[in-house]
Design an enzyme around this catalytic site. Structure first.
Site, PDB file in Angstrom:
ATOM      1  N   ASP A 125     -20.063 -48.070  62.400  1.00  0.00           N
ATOM      2  CA  ASP A 125     -19.691 -46.745  61.886  1.00  0.00           C
ATOM      3  C   ASP A 125     -18.206 -46.680  61.494  1.00  0.00           C
ATOM      4  O   ASP A 125     -17.395 -47.506  61.933  1.00  0.00           O
ATOM      5  CB  ASP A 125     -19.922 -45.677  62.973  1.00  0.00           C
ATOM      6  CG  ASP A 125     -21.411 -45.451  63.246  1.00  0.00           C
ATOM      7  OD1 ASP A 125     -22.234 -46.223  62.716  1.00  0.00           O
ATOM      8  OD2 ASP A 125     -21.727 -44.512  64.000  1.00  0.00           O
ATOM      9  N   TYR A 216     -20.248 -38.416  66.054  1.00  0.00           N
ATOM     10  CA  TYR A 216     -20.292 -38.134  67.491  1.00  0.00           C
ATOM     11  C   TYR A 216     -21.731 -37.976  67.992  1.00  0.00           C
ATOM     12  O   TYR A 216     -21.936 -37.554  69.140  1.00  0.00           O
ATOM     13  CB  TYR A 216     -19.477 -36.864  67.825  1.00  0.00           C
ATOM     14  CG  TYR A 216     -18.127 -36.831  67.122  1.00  0.00           C
ATOM     15  CD1 TYR A 216     -17.079 -37.652  67.545  1.00  0.00           C
ATOM     16  CD2 TYR A 216     -17.915 -35.998  66.021  1.00  0.00           C
ATOM     17  CE1 TYR A 216     -15.853 -37.627  66.884  1.00  0.00           C
ATOM     18  CE2 TYR A 216     -16.702 -35.979  65.361  1.00  0.00           C
ATOM     19  CZ  TYR A 216     -15.674 -36.796  65.783  1.00  0.00           C
ATOM     20  OH  TYR A 216     -14.473 -36.774  65.133  1.00  0.00           O
ATOM     21  N   HIS A 269     -18.237 -50.127  65.839  1.00  0.00           N
ATOM     22  CA  HIS A 269     -17.310 -49.553  64.853  1.00  0.00           C
ATOM     23  C   HIS A 269     -16.474 -50.672  64.236  1.00  0.00           C
ATOM     24  O   HIS A 269     -15.675 -51.308  64.941  1.00  0.00           O
ATOM     25  CB  HIS A 269     -16.401 -48.514  65.526  1.00  0.00           C
ATOM     26  CG  HIS A 269     -17.154 -47.369  66.129  1.00  0.00           C
ATOM     27  ND1 HIS A 269     -17.792 -47.464  67.363  1.00  0.00           N
ATOM     28  CD2 HIS A 269     -17.415 -46.110  65.659  1.00  0.00           C
ATOM     29  CE1 HIS A 269     -18.396 -46.312  67.616  1.00  0.00           C
ATOM     30  NE2 HIS A 269     -18.178 -45.470  66.603  1.00  0.00           N
TER      31      HIS A 269
END
Ligand code: ZN
Length: 316
Positions: A125, A216, A269
């Site tokens: 992400d 989130y 990430h």
């Protein structure tokens, strides 16, 4: 009378001599005349002389040639002569050597594939970031595919990276335009966040994008309704590597490798260098352990025909 006899004798002698000469001269098998003999001797002499001259020319060796022969004879090492049989390899021998090398290479390439351990989807992400291409290189070297949930305002000026992802078999998903919590903003703004990112991704990759990961992981009924309207599915995860919190390659590796199982969607990430460093260990090890690294769409459609708009998926 005496004069007449003497004259007669001379006539007889001359006649005899004439007859003798005529007989010898006309005989085809007669001994060659002196003149003929001289001619024959002269011809033979000329031929012998020419032969000798030719022989001398043929045998004549220039000083340069002589020096070269001396050099070859004195300076050519004996080893060269010994090595000649090896140097003159027949085509058959060369082919044999090549075949052996090919067999060795094939043997290296066909190392036993590990037993199948499961199918997993690594998801990254918040990118593209400055380590994203390094991550793509790791996948290129080790095999396996991933899914990149990109942020629209970052993707808009790095469309070439999105194109590379698609070209190399990875999947590009939507992580909204500016990474806002979709449940904290107005309905229309949430629609705009997903729509704007979707347009950027599709213009960069040329692929219709149907996967959204909510920033989130914030979801509510409105977000699911928006997803249905926009014909996209919501992708959650089953394994959080906590790479966003630990920022340590070894800890990311430990967390992921100790918990991974078949069917997992793993949260990572690619904006963190520590995460990409961890992937240098994780990706080859997962492959060696027998895990198939696939895109989210590939993982989810292993167990279902298609994905439903507005639905939330977190594992196979
Ligand atoms: Zn995020």
């Amino acid at each position: 009378m005496i004069k007449e006899n003497a004259l007669l004798k001379r006539l007889f002698f001359l006649l005899f001599c004439s007859v003798f000469l005529i007989v010898f001269a006309c005989s085809p098998e007669s001994t060659p005349t002196i003149s003929n003999q001289t001619e024959v001797l002269s011809t033979e002499y000329t031929e012998v002389t020419e032969t000798l001259e030719i022989s001398e020319e043929t045998l004549e060796i220039s000083p340069e040639t002589d020096a070269l022969i001396t050099e070859i004879v004195t300076e050519t090492p004996a080893e060269s002569v010994v090595e000649t049989p090896e140097s003159i390899e027949s085509p058959l021998q060369t082919e044999t050597v090549d075949s052996e090398e090919t067999i060795e290479e094939t043997a290296e390439e066909t190392t036993p594939t590990p037993e199948y351990a499961g199918t997993i989807a690594l998801t990254f992400d918040d990118g593209p970031g400055k380590y994203t291409e390094r991550l793509l290189n790791i996948f290129k070297e080790n095999g396996g595919k991933a899914t990149f949930f990109v942020v629209g305002n970052r993707a808009s000026y790095q469309k070439n990276i999105l194109k590379r992802m698609t070209d190399e078999g990875h999947e590009v998903g939507n992580h909204t335009y500016s990474h806002l919590s979709l449940k904290e903003i107005e309905y229309d703004e949430a629609v705009d966040q997903i729509s704007r990112a979707k347009t950027i991704i599709e213009s960069a990759t040329g692929v219709d994008n149907k996967l959204v990961r909510a920033p989130y992981g914030d979801l509510n009924a409105d977000v699911k309704e928006i997803a249905r309207e926009l014909n996209v599915s919501l992708i959650h995860w089953s394994l959080d590597s906590f790479d966003w919190m630990t920022r340590d390659a070894q800890l990311v590796y430990d967390e992921l490798m100790s918990r991974v199982k078949d069917g997992d969607i793993i949260l990572l990430h690619d904006i963190h260098e520590s995460t990409v460093e961890a992937m240098e260990m994780v990706i080859p090890e997962l492959v060696n352990k027998g895990y198939k690294l696939v895109t989210v769409s590939e993982l989810l459609t292993e167990t279902r025909d298609s994905l439903s708009p507005g639905a939330v998926y977190s594992k196979k």
